[in-house]
Design an enzyme around this catalytic site. Sequence first.
Site, PDB file in Angstrom:
ATOM      1  N   ASP A  97      30.743  56.679  19.732  1.00  0.00           N
ATOM      2  CA  ASP A  97      30.642  56.877  21.145  1.00  0.00           C
ATOM      3  C   ASP A  97      30.766  55.558  21.790  1.00  0.00           C
ATOM      4  O   ASP A  97      30.388  54.444  21.167  1.00  0.00           O
ATOM      5  CB  ASP A  97      29.262  57.327  21.421  1.00  0.00           C
ATOM      6  CG  ASP A  97      29.000  57.254  22.951  1.00  0.00           C
ATOM      7  OD1 ASP A  97      29.691  58.215  23.471  1.00  0.00           O
ATOM      8  OD2 ASP A  97      28.165  56.939  23.450  1.00  0.00           O
TER       9      ASP A  97
ATOM     10  N   GLU B 248      35.526  56.730  20.842  1.00  0.00           N
ATOM     11  CA  GLU B 248      35.657  57.116  22.372  1.00  0.00           C
ATOM     12  C   GLU B 248      36.254  55.859  23.025  1.00  0.00           C
ATOM     13  O   GLU B 248      35.525  54.898  22.894  1.00  0.00           O
ATOM     14  CB  GLU B 248      34.320  57.498  22.899  1.00  0.00           C
ATOM     15  CG  GLU B 248      34.679  57.879  24.351  1.00  0.00           C
ATOM     16  CD  GLU B 248      33.133  57.668  25.132  1.00  0.00           C
ATOM     17  OE1 GLU B 248      33.156  58.683  26.275  1.00  0.00           O
ATOM     18  OE2 GLU B 248      32.138  57.243  24.550  1.00  0.00           O
TER      19      GLU B 248
END
Length: 633
Positions: free
Chosen positions: A348, A385
């Site tokens: 993330d 990400e």
Amino acid sequence: MPSGPYLFVIINDMKSFVTSIHHDGSSRYVVAGAGLSVGKTVTLRLRTGLDVKVRRVFLRTAPDGEERFDEMVMEQMDGACQWWSVQIPLLMPVVVYRFLLLTERGMLWYNAAGVQDDTPTDGQDFQLLTEYRAPDWLDGRVFYQIFPDRFFDGDPTNNIGDGVFVYRGEPSRARKWGEASQATGRGRSLEFYGGDLIGVEQKLPYLLDLGINGIYLTPIFPAFSNHRYDVTDYEHVDGSLGGDEAFVSLRERTRAMDVRLMLDIVPNHCGVMHPWFQAALRDLHAETAEFFTFFSHPDDYACWLGVRSLPKLNYGSQKLREWMYAGADAIFRRWLRPPFAIDAWRIDVANMLARQGEMQLGMEVGRGIRAAVKAENPQAYLLGENFFDASPQLQGDFLDACMNYAGFARPLWHWLSGASIWVLEQREVVRSGGAISTEAMVQTWINFLAAIPWQIAQQQFNLLGSHDTPRIRTVVKDDEQRVRMAAALLLTYPGVPCIYYGDEVGMSSADGENRACMIWNEENWNVELRAYFQRLIALRKDSAALRHGGFQILEVETDGLAYLRDVEEEEMIVVVWRGPLPRPVGGMAVWRGGVADGSVWENVLTGQRTMVQNGALLLPEMATGAMIWRKVE
């Protein structure tokens, strides 16, 4: 060179990405029978159209920083193109190169960004990573992203009920499957619909029928929110998802079905209720206090984008590095081992990881994560990400790929429906009011491809949307033909495609909720759209050209484009048209791909056949959508 209406246009007046000169890192152009390793040799090939009038070609490399030129030989010439080749030794871990062409009209450079009249920098040279090893299993994978709470409720007994806990002043709320969200702001993240890993396992037959062979799960670790990016325990599965036992069962079933599994981890920050942070709040001298940055203890601390429930982790701490990835029993490592044995990690906000003001440790920590993950499983896929330019992280020493928003999805959205920019400070979307040109979209694609090695480009995680974006149906304002065209681009573009759950049955986010419950009542499905996704997925998995072939832009029109995907044994041409008016009957120029006149092509979706005349693929009238042509003669 074509004749008739398809007149030769000198390269100076063309966009550099639309040219008959072509090379990429695929197997037709990089021939490395012994593999890419220092000390071995490789044959590099270049294809040029007859329009360029090439006299000589040189390969320019830079061994140990010193410029070197090797002349290429013309290995074959036919009525459509010329092929040039040269064999060179691989002397360094990263080999950079470009081509110098001597033509009738003068000297031209050709690099990963296209044709240049002036001398380019080395920044967009082609690259070969000689010691890089891609996960072998990625070839032919089609992923499916699942937001666990909203996919399927397989075991209602583990559901979170009303008021089971209160988090930051808001109680948990149980919602009935499929009902609209009833909360606003912070309360939305505390609405639970009961989806779990038991439900994912129960719906594996649905995914297999669709053609899916890879699953990406958003976080499954214990947390107080339905999205679970506020993790409170990195070592177990949330009990409301079925706990560790449910995940092990899912892992065993997916392994038996050859479905790969990717988990989502949040190493940039944790939840405010994580024991590490709670101990640091109580005592600045606690063992884990150094994992965080306190400006004034206990109330003022670094957090993700100012969100106080997500305290940022401080990788100046060596102990944190040991616990998170470097140590023998580190978090990144343990989930790669049995009984979990995941195949991939999605990191993330990888663009922000270990970056905090003057302390910019992102690449140092990234390399450490990669070393730990690959030591545990050399075949693990490491995805990050990043909504922006991730190219510094995509050079073979950190990520295997990023979620390809900037290099694929965003320009496609802007071409289909108009450019938009999310302005975070004002919490608003600013729209340009008009769609970008085809040239602008394609130039963006090429720019992002040119910035990374081809070995990485073929692993980029392409998507049309995710839990963080509007759904593709909403982006294109419910125009199903544009949804189909976007799906065709996704499944034919270089990289690893991923479908967001429910897109295939026509789910939208028109109400602002892009994380709605999956629709399981088939009466509410768009069954024709699902069948279209199913056919595209099957085609992707069956076609060597689409799985790992080369990529060349053949033609750019005001509302359409064509590109070539090719390997020695198969050639595919993808043509897309955004409308709004149909494209009239007529040819689409394909001669720049070395496509010979008289060759016969079949539309793999309809069975219709056509041929190439005067350098153009003869097309029927084309409404908004896509045609995918395979060479058959």
